[in-house]
Design a protein around this motif. Structure first.
Motif, mmCIF file in Angstrom:
data_model
loop_
_atom_site.group_PDB
_atom_site.id
_atom_site.type_symbol
_atom_site.label_atom_id
_atom_site.label_comp_id
_atom_site.label_asym_id
_atom_site.label_seq_id
_atom_site.Cartn_x
_atom_site.Cartn_y
_atom_site.Cartn_z
ATOM 1 N N HIS A 26 0.850 -1.185 0.000
ATOM 2 C CA HIS A 26 0.000 0.000 0.000
ATOM 3 C C HIS A 26 0.889 1.240 0.000
ATOM 4 C CE1 HIS A 26 -3.972 -1.867 0.841
ATOM 5 N NE2 HIS A 26 -3.164 -2.878 1.160
ATOM 6 N N TRP A 27 0.568 2.187 -0.871
ATOM 7 C CA TRP A 27 1.337 3.428 -0.998
ATOM 8 C C TRP A 27 0.500 4.597 -0.537
ATOM 9 C CZ3 TRP A 27 6.399 3.686 -2.295
ATOM 10 C CH2 TRP A 27 6.975 2.524 -2.800
ATOM 11 N N LEU A 28 1.175 5.601 0.021
ATOM 12 C CA LEU A 28 0.530 6.816 0.501
ATOM 13 C C LEU A 28 1.362 8.003 0.048
ATOM 14 C CD1 LEU A 28 -1.575 8.196 2.458
ATOM 15 C CD2 LEU A 28 0.200 8.000 4.199
ATOM 16 N N THR A 29 0.730 8.969 -0.597
ATOM 17 C CA THR A 29 1.392 10.213 -0.969
ATOM 18 C C THR A 29 0.994 11.243 0.076
ATOM 19 O OG1 THR A 29 1.310 9.634 -3.298
ATOM 20 C CG2 THR A 29 1.666 11.951 -2.775
ATOM 21 N N ILE A 30 1.978 11.874 0.699
ATOM 22 C CA ILE A 30 1.725 12.783 1.816
ATOM 23 C C ILE A 30 2.557 14.054 1.654
ATOM 24 C CG2 ILE A 30 3.484 11.731 3.293
ATOM 25 C CD1 ILE A 30 1.409 12.089 5.615
ATOM 26 N N ASP A 31 2.067 15.160 2.205
ATOM 27 C CA ASP A 31 2.822 16.410 2.173
ATOM 28 C C ASP A 31 4.128 16.243 2.934
ATOM 29 O OD1 ASP A 31 0.783 17.678 0.783
ATOM 30 O OD2 ASP A 31 -0.117 18.546 2.586
ATOM 31 N N ILE A 32 5.213 16.694 2.336
ATOM 32 C CA ILE A 32 6.531 16.572 2.966
ATOM 33 C C ILE A 32 6.541 17.224 4.346
ATOM 34 C CG2 ILE A 32 8.895 17.462 2.818
ATOM 35 C CD1 ILE A 32 8.964 16.608 -0.071
ATOM 36 N N GLU A 33 5.818 18.325 4.492
ATOM 37 C CA GLU A 33 5.800 19.042 5.777
ATOM 38 C C GLU A 33 5.354 18.154 6.933
ATOM 39 O OE1 GLU A 33 2.984 21.870 4.531
ATOM 40 O OE2 GLU A 33 4.391 22.908 3.223
ATOM 41 N N LYS A 34 4.547 17.139 6.655
ATOM 42 C CA LYS A 34 4.021 16.261 7.709
ATOM 43 C C LYS A 34 5.010 15.190 8.148
ATOM 44 C CE LYS A 34 -0.739 17.080 6.543
ATOM 45 N NZ LYS A 34 -2.071 16.551 6.428
ATOM 46 N N VAL A 35 6.095 15.005 7.395
ATOM 47 C CA VAL A 35 7.053 13.956 7.733
ATOM 48 C C VAL A 35 8.469 14.500 7.914
ATOM 49 C CG1 VAL A 35 5.736 12.048 6.756
ATOM 50 C CG2 VAL A 35 7.261 13.350 5.274
ATOM 51 N N LEU A 36 8.569 15.785 8.182
ATOM 52 C CA LEU A 36 9.874 16.390 8.448
ATOM 53 C C LEU A 36 10.210 16.300 9.929
ATOM 54 C CD1 LEU A 36 9.923 19.676 6.318
ATOM 55 C CD2 LEU A 36 11.223 17.581 5.930
ATOM 56 N N LYS A 37 11.453 15.972 10.225
ATOM 57 C CA LYS A 37 11.947 15.997 11.602
ATOM 58 C C LYS A 37 12.271 17.452 11.949
ATOM 59 C CE LYS A 37 14.398 11.577 11.388
ATOM 60 N NZ LYS A 37 15.733 10.993 11.533
ATOM 61 N N PRO A 38 12.442 17.776 13.236
ATOM 62 C CA PRO A 38 12.807 19.142 13.633
ATOM 63 C C PRO A 38 14.090 19.657 12.966
ATOM 64 C CG PRO A 38 12.103 17.904 15.552
ATOM 65 C CD PRO A 38 12.175 16.922 14.398
ATOM 66 N N ASP A 39 15.011 18.734 12.617
ATOM 67 C CA ASP A 39 16.255 19.175 11.968
ATOM 68 C C ASP A 39 16.103 19.355 10.456
ATOM 69 O OD1 ASP A 39 16.242 16.605 10.897
ATOM 70 O OD2 ASP A 39 18.093 15.973 11.880
ATOM 71 N N GLY A 40 14.889 19.122 9.919
ATOM 72 C CA GLY A 40 14.634 19.320 8.498
ATOM 73 C C GLY A 40 14.794 18.079 7.643
ATOM 74 N N SER A 41 15.260 16.979 8.227
ATOM 75 C CA SER A 41 15.397 15.741 7.457
ATOM 76 C C SER A 41 14.058 15.000 7.436
ATOM 77 C CB SER A 41 16.495 14.852 8.048
ATOM 78 O OG SER A 41 16.160 14.457 9.367
ATOM 79 N N LEU A 42 13.937 14.053 6.513
ATOM 80 C CA LEU A 42 12.704 13.274 6.388
ATOM 81 C C LEU A 42 12.712 12.085 7.337
ATOM 82 C CD1 LEU A 42 12.400 13.198 2.515
ATOM 83 C CD2 LEU A 42 10.832 14.321 4.085
ATOM 84 N N LYS A 43 11.555 11.786 7.901
ATOM 85 C CA LYS A 43 11.420 10.613 8.761
ATOM 86 C C LYS A 43 11.546 9.348 7.912
ATOM 87 C CE LYS A 43 8.322 12.853 12.025
ATOM 88 N NZ LYS A 43 6.974 12.834 12.620
ATOM 89 N N LYS A 44 12.189 8.316 8.470
ATOM 90 C CA LYS A 44 12.303 7.029 7.777
ATOM 91 C C LYS A 44 10.967 6.304 7.789
ATOM 92 C CE LYS A 44 17.181 6.377 8.670
ATOM 93 N NZ LYS A 44 18.208 5.582 9.318
ATOM 94 N N TRP A 45 10.159 6.552 8.830
ATOM 95 C CA TRP A 45 8.832 5.976 8.942
ATOM 96 C C TRP A 45 7.990 6.863 9.848
ATOM 97 C CZ3 TRP A 45 7.064 4.671 13.763
ATOM 98 C CH2 TRP A 45 8.017 4.528 14.761
ATOM 99 N N PHE A 46 6.671 6.697 9.773
ATOM 100 C CA PHE A 46 5.760 7.426 10.649
ATOM 101 C C PHE A 46 4.459 6.649 10.754
ATOM 102 C CE2 PHE A 46 4.265 8.689 6.561
ATOM 103 C CZ PHE A 46 2.924 8.996 6.723
ATOM 104 N N VAL A 47 3.676 6.938 11.786
ATOM 105 C CA VAL A 47 2.372 6.307 11.964
ATOM 106 C C VAL A 47 1.324 7.291 11.460
ATOM 107 C CG1 VAL A 47 0.716 5.355 13.606
ATOM 108 C CG2 VAL A 47 3.174 4.934 13.910
#
Length: 57
Positions: A26-47
């Motif tokens: 299953h694939w999900l397209t999501i806004d990058i802003e919702k999966v950014l860490k405080p340091d600006g990098s992307l999360k490897k996973w999220f719930v």
């Protein structure tokens, strides 16, 4: 007004999805802003709001 940047995340199907014939990844397209860490990098996973864990490819 510009378009929001998005990224795709994936997850394995649940047991019940497999039993009902939806056994594909299953694939999900999501806004990058919702999966950014405080340091600006992307999360490897999220719930997601569905309670399921989605992974970055």
């Amino acid at each position: 007004m510009g378009h929001k940047k998005t990224i795709d995340y994936w997850r394995h199907p649940t047991y019940f999805e497999i039993k009902s014939g939806e056994g594909a990844i299953h694939w999900l397209t999501i806004d990058i802003e919702k999966v950014l860490k405080p340091d600006g990098s992307l999360k490897k996973w999220f719930v997601h709001t569905d309670g399921l864990r989605y992974n970055r490819p």
